[in-house]
Scaffold this motif. Structure first.
Motif, short mmCIF file in Angstrom:
data_model
loop_
_atom_site.label_atom_id
_atom_site.label_comp_id
_atom_site.label_asym_id
_atom_site.label_seq_id
_atom_site.Cartn_x
_atom_site.Cartn_y
_atom_site.Cartn_z
N LYS A 215 2.16 1.62 -3.43
CA LYS A 215 0.92 2.68 -4.47
C LYS A 215 0.90 3.99 -4.11
O LYS A 215 0.94 4.47 -4.88
N MET A 216 1.36 4.27 -2.95
CA MET A 216 0.46 5.59 -2.40
C MET A 216 1.96 6.48 -2.87
O MET A 216 1.88 7.76 -3.41
N ASP A 217 3.29 5.69 -2.15
CA ASP A 217 4.40 6.28 -3.33
C ASP A 217 4.10 7.00 -4.77
O ASP A 217 4.97 7.77 -5.48
N LEU B 272 0.40 -1.21 0.00
CA LEU B 272 -0.08 -0.31 -0.26
C LEU B 272 1.11 0.90 0.31
O LEU B 272 0.57 2.33 -0.94
N MET B 273 2.03 1.34 0.77
CA MET B 273 2.92 2.39 0.84
C MET B 273 3.83 2.81 -0.51
O MET B 273 3.84 3.77 -0.90
N TYR C 12 1.11 12.44 -9.06
CA TYR C 12 -0.03 13.94 -8.52
C TYR C 12 1.43 14.91 -8.81
O TYR C 12 0.95 15.87 -9.84
N ALA D 111 1.88 6.96 -6.78
CA ALA D 111 0.32 8.07 -6.95
C ALA D 111 0.98 8.92 -6.46
O ALA D 111 0.46 10.31 -7.53
N MET D 112 1.51 9.66 -5.06
CA MET D 112 2.14 11.12 -4.93
C MET D 112 2.88 11.30 -6.29
O MET D 112 3.16 12.59 -6.27
#
Length: 81
Positions: free
Chosen positions: A69-71, A66-67, A77, A73-74
């Motif tokens: 994926k968040m990295d 999850l981390m 962005y 995505a960030m």
């Protein structure tokens, strides 16, 4: 102390080593000093501990994914903006 990319592998290896050591120690003491009911209870407790440690590994791995994926995505962005 630990490389962040290898934390999941290190955690899993430590859990596996701990489970093996606990099982060996418990079985050694069970066979020499406990009656049948105590041995059954001890084995049940070890199986629950084994399950708990496996769940901890799974949660750690999911959190790690999850981390990641968040990295990603960030990063995406931030590049767009």
């Amino acid at each position: 102390m630990y490389d962040n990319k290898n934390l999941s592998k290190e955690f899993k290896a430590t859990v596996e080593e701990t489970k093996g050591l606990l099982m060996a120690t418990a079985m050694e003491s069970s066979v020499s000093t406990m009656d049948a009911d105590d041995i059954v209870t001890n084995v049940k407790a070890l199986r629950l501990l084994n399950r708990l440690l496996d769940l901890s590994c799974a949660m750690f791995e999911k959190q790690d994914k999850l981390m990641d994926k968040m990295d990603k995505a960030m990063d995406k962005y931030l590049k767009e903006n």
